[in-house]
Structure formats: structure tokens, C-alpha cells
Scaffold this active site. Structure first.
Site, PDB file in Angstrom:
ATOM      1  N   ARG A  59      -0.345   7.654  10.254  1.00  0.00           N
ATOM      2  CA  ARG A  59       0.991   7.782  10.830  1.00  0.00           C
ATOM      3  C   ARG A  59       2.096   7.755   9.771  1.00  0.00           C
ATOM      4  O   ARG A  59       2.949   8.636   9.714  1.00  0.00           O
ATOM      5  CB  ARG A  59       1.262   6.634  11.828  1.00  0.00           C
ATOM      6  CG  ARG A  59       0.681   6.826  13.198  1.00  0.00           C
ATOM      7  CD  ARG A  59       0.279   5.490  13.767  1.00  0.00           C
ATOM      8  NE  ARG A  59      -0.861   5.018  13.005  1.00  0.00           N
ATOM      9  CZ  ARG A  59      -2.120   5.317  13.304  1.00  0.00           C
ATOM     10  NH1 ARG A  59      -2.379   5.971  14.389  1.00  0.00           N
ATOM     11  NH2 ARG A  59      -3.120   4.933  12.550  1.00  0.00           N
ATOM     12  N   THR A  60       2.098   6.699   8.942  1.00  0.00           N
ATOM     13  CA  THR A  60       3.230   6.487   8.032  1.00  0.00           C
ATOM     14  C   THR A  60       3.340   7.640   7.047  1.00  0.00           C
ATOM     15  O   THR A  60       4.430   8.151   6.778  1.00  0.00           O
ATOM     16  CB  THR A  60       3.034   5.153   7.281  1.00  0.00           C
ATOM     17  OG1 THR A  60       2.711   4.148   8.239  1.00  0.00           O
ATOM     18  CG2 THR A  60       4.264   4.754   6.519  1.00  0.00           C
ATOM     19  N   LYS A  87      -9.353   5.944 -13.384  1.00  0.00           N
ATOM     20  CA  LYS A  87      -9.717   5.853 -14.818  1.00  0.00           C
ATOM     21  C   LYS A  87      -9.045   4.657 -15.477  1.00  0.00           C
ATOM     22  O   LYS A  87      -9.094   4.493 -16.690  1.00  0.00           O
ATOM     23  CB  LYS A  87      -9.287   7.136 -15.540  1.00  0.00           C
ATOM     24  CG  LYS A  87      -9.914   8.397 -14.988  1.00  0.00           C
ATOM     25  CD  LYS A  87      -9.320   9.623 -15.684  1.00  0.00           C
ATOM     26  CE  LYS A  87      -9.623  10.884 -14.901  1.00  0.00           C
ATOM     27  NZ  LYS A  87      -8.770  12.009 -15.321  1.00  0.00           N
ATOM     28  N   ARG A 109       2.983   2.977  -0.540  1.00  0.00           N
ATOM     29  CA  ARG A 109       2.138   1.997   0.164  1.00  0.00           C
ATOM     30  C   ARG A 109       1.160   1.420  -0.844  1.00  0.00           C
ATOM     31  O   ARG A 109       0.555   2.164  -1.626  1.00  0.00           O
ATOM     32  CB  ARG A 109       1.379   2.646   1.320  1.00  0.00           C
ATOM     33  CG  ARG A 109       0.363   1.693   1.931  1.00  0.00           C
ATOM     34  CD  ARG A 109      -0.204   2.186   3.225  1.00  0.00           C
ATOM     35  NE  ARG A 109       0.753   2.032   4.308  1.00  0.00           N
ATOM     36  CZ  ARG A 109       0.438   2.178   5.599  1.00  0.00           C
ATOM     37  NH1 ARG A 109      -0.797   2.473   5.951  1.00  0.00           N
ATOM     38  NH2 ARG A 109       1.351   2.031   6.525  1.00  0.00           N
ATOM     39  N   HIS A 137       6.411  -4.113   6.325  1.00  0.00           N
ATOM     40  CA  HIS A 137       6.288  -2.686   6.656  1.00  0.00           C
ATOM     41  C   HIS A 137       7.617  -2.323   7.333  1.00  0.00           C
ATOM     42  O   HIS A 137       7.701  -2.175   8.554  1.00  0.00           O
ATOM     43  CB  HIS A 137       5.100  -2.489   7.596  1.00  0.00           C
ATOM     44  CG  HIS A 137       4.690  -1.060   7.803  1.00  0.00           C
ATOM     45  ND1 HIS A 137       5.437   0.024   7.375  1.00  0.00           N
ATOM     46  CD2 HIS A 137       3.593  -0.530   8.416  1.00  0.00           C
ATOM     47  CE1 HIS A 137       4.813   1.139   7.723  1.00  0.00           C
ATOM     48  NE2 HIS A 137       3.699   0.833   8.348  1.00  0.00           N
TER      49      HIS A 137
HETATM   50  N1   CP Z   1       1.327   2.036  11.785  1.00  0.00           N
HETATM   51  C1   CP Z   1       0.841   2.393  10.588  1.00  0.00           C
HETATM   52  O1   CP Z   1       1.300   1.943   9.534  1.00  0.00           O
HETATM   53  O2   CP Z   1      -0.188   3.303  10.665  1.00  0.00           O
HETATM   54  P1   CP Z   1      -0.902   3.967   9.407  1.00  0.00           P
HETATM   55  O3   CP Z   1      -1.668   2.879   8.690  1.00  0.00           O
HETATM   56  O4   CP Z   1      -1.805   5.028   9.971  1.00  0.00           O
HETATM   57  O5   CP Z   1       0.162   4.534   8.516  1.00  0.00           O
END
Ligand code: CP
Length: 307
Positions: A59-60, A87, A109, A137
Site C-alpha cells: 500500500r504505502t 554487498k 521505509r 508511520h
Molecule cells: N499499511 C501499510 O503500511 O501497508 P504496507 O506495509 O503494505 O505498505
């Protein structure tokens, strides 16, 4: 024109209530844009954004990429798997090499809490935290609040329950900070082993009863059991977790009021949520995903004013 009080989006903790309101108001305008036949605006033309993902995401990652493309930014995507990280290249070297290609903003991320904060002290580009380990998040919390506001209006005084694996969740902490700044009341609910020890000290109610929590709340935001972050056993079995803390449609139908059901995804169907609940009229799970694009457009647009 209003602007954010920060150059980076590292966490909701650093945002003011005004910052949050500005992002949510701006997202409303972008939601209108992405529902037009022509979904693109030129706002970020000549801005280059790298999506740097050291951890899995559906999603993100797609939502940021779509948001960037809808704003006409140039986009590059980096995944740690298949890169020179394998590496032995460091995080800072990796990001500095990406920035050397004239990248303006980094969406990142990482599995280590604080990784974007570490980078923000060492690089000039704007950074957006797309999830750092079990810490924050922020864009998930913003899109969750946006989705709640769409259903309930002003969140001041609204009762929001966050149910599930709070201990390993970055979504929980960001939601708590965001909802508190918007004036909502919060209950967290789960087995004692999955609640952080000192969570009560940040002004949330604590419950171990899903039934009582559902009776209390206007919104139930249900979180995933994060087995990949659990090195020890926090409950006897998934079956037992589901029996005591899982939510099904019958439980929602039997309430004497309507509540809104949310989940950030990915869902463990049959564990924290039954399929009939996740797919029911109570659920706004796919609205959350839709709203994620507009909210991320708002964040990128507002931060780009500080490039
Ligand atoms: N909600 C969320 O962060 O989903 P993903 O891990 O798929 O990005």
C-alpha cells in the site's frame, strides 16, 4: 499561503495540531483532483523523489508512487533487495549516492526505528518517513484520521479504539499522537503481553476486553498481529488470539450502534478480523487505501515548498 512547521515528516510527534489540520485540509483538495477524469496536476514538475524501501510494502509504496506521479514529479524506486546494500553498502552511502543523481526528496521505509531521523541530521534533502520499524508511520496515521473525519466530521471528543498488537505497531503510536492532537479519546485494547508497559502514561485508556471496547468506541482501528517482529511467543496460539481478541461481523451487528471498522492492512484474515467483518458495510478499509494517495499528495506538496 500556510506552510508546515517542519522540513521533514519524520513522525506525528513532531507535528503541531495546525500542521495536521493543514495536511488534512490540503488532502481534501487533492482527493477532489484524483477523482477528476484528468487526475494529474503540475505542482511537483521538476521535483525528483526517490522511494527508498528497505522493508516490504504494498500500500504505502504504491500510494506514494501514485501520489508523486499525480503531482507530476519524477520518480525513482529503490528496494534494498536486489541492491548494493546486499554487498555491504551503508544506509548513508546508499542515500548519498541516490541524492548525487539530483534527487530532491526521499521517502523511506526502514526496519530500524529512528533511521529517517538519523538521515535527517546528515543530508539536505527532505525526508518522509514511510514507516520506521516499530516506531512511527506518520502518513498512515494521517490517512486514518482523514478517513475518520470523512465518516464522523470533527474528531474532537470522538472515541477511537486501537485493538491488537500495539507493542510491535508503528501505526498505533502515530495514530495515538495524531488523534490526541485532534482532540479524540483513545482506548487501546489487546492482551497484556502485546501492550507496551508504559503506554498508559501517554494518556490513553487501556482495556483487555474487545466486547467492552466495541461498546465504548465510535471507531475500531484493528491492527495486524506482526508475527515477523515477534521473536518470542506473546500468546499461546493464533486460534486462541482470534477467540479472545478477534472481531467478526456478528459482534459488530449485535452492537446497539453503528461503529466504523478500520485496518491499515495487510489483514491476517481469520486472526484479528474475520473476512465477513473486513468485507462488511461497517468496514472502510478500502476507503483508507484510496485516501492514502490524497494524503500523501498533500504531504509531498506541502514539504516541497521547503526544498
Ligand atoms: N499499511 C501499510 O503500511 O501497508 P504496507 O506495509 O503494505 O505498505
Amino acid at each position: 499561503m500556510q506552510s508546515l512547521s517542519t522540513k521533514h515528516l519524520l513522525g506525528i510527534k513532531d507535528l503541531t495540531a495546525n500542521d495536521i489540520q493543514l495536511i488534512l485540509e490540503t488532502a481534501k483538495e487533492f482527493k477532489e483532483v484524483i477523482n477528476r477524469p484528468i487526475k494529474k496536476v503540475p505542482s511537483l514538475r521538476d521535483v525528483t523523489i526517490a522511494n527508498v524501501f528497505f522493508e516490504n510494502s504494498t500500500r504505502t509504496r504504491l500510494s506514494f508512487e501514485l501520489a508523486e506521479k499525480r503531482l507530476s514529479a519524477d520518480v525513482v524506486n529503490f528496494s534494498a533487495s536486489g541492491s548494493s546494500v546486499k554487498k555491504g553498502e551503508t544506509l548513508l552511502d546508499t542515500v548519498n549516492n541516490i541524492l548525487a543523481m539530483k534527487v530532491d526528496m526521499i521517502v523511506m521505509r526502514h526496519s530500524s526505528p529512528g533511521a529517517p531521523h538519523y538521515l535527517s541530521k546528515r543530508i539536505k534533502a527532505n525526508i518522509v518517513n514511510a514507516g520506521d520499524g516499530t516506531h512511527e508511520h506518520p502518513t498512515q496515521a494521517l490517512l486514518d484520521s482523514f478517513s475518520m473525519q470523512e465518516k464522523l466530521g470533527d474528531l474532537a471528543g470522538k472515541k477511537i479504539a486501537i485493538i491488537g498488537d500495539i507493542l510491535h505497531s508503528r501505526v498505533a503510536l502515530s495514530n495515538i499522537f495524531c488523534l490526541q492532537k485532534l482532540g479524540a479519546e483513545i482506548t487501546i485494547c489487546g492482551p497484556n503481553t502485546l501492550l507496551p508497559k508504559y503506554i498508559g502514561e501517554i494518556g490513553v485508556r487501556i482495556s483487555h476486553s474487545v466486547k467492552e471496547t466495541l461498546q465504548w468506541c465510535d471507531v475500531a482501528n484493528v491492527l495486524r498481529i506482526q508475527l515477523e517482529r515477534q521473536q518470542i511467543k506473546y500468546f499461546p496460539s493464533l486460534r486462541e488470539y482470534s477467540l479472545y481478541f478477534g472481531i467478526n461481523k456478528q459482534m459488530l451487528d449485535e452492537l446497539d450502534k453503528e461503529i466504523v471498522l478500520m485496518h491499515p492492512g495487510p489483514i491476517n484474515r481469520g486472526v484479528e478480523l474475520s473476512s465477513d467483518a473486513a468485507d462488511s458495510h461497517h468496514s472502510i478499509i478500502l476507503d483508507q487505501v484510496e485516501n492514502g494517495v490524497a494524503v500523501r499528495m498533500a504531504v509531498l506538496y506541502l514539504l516541497s515548498q521547503q526544498i
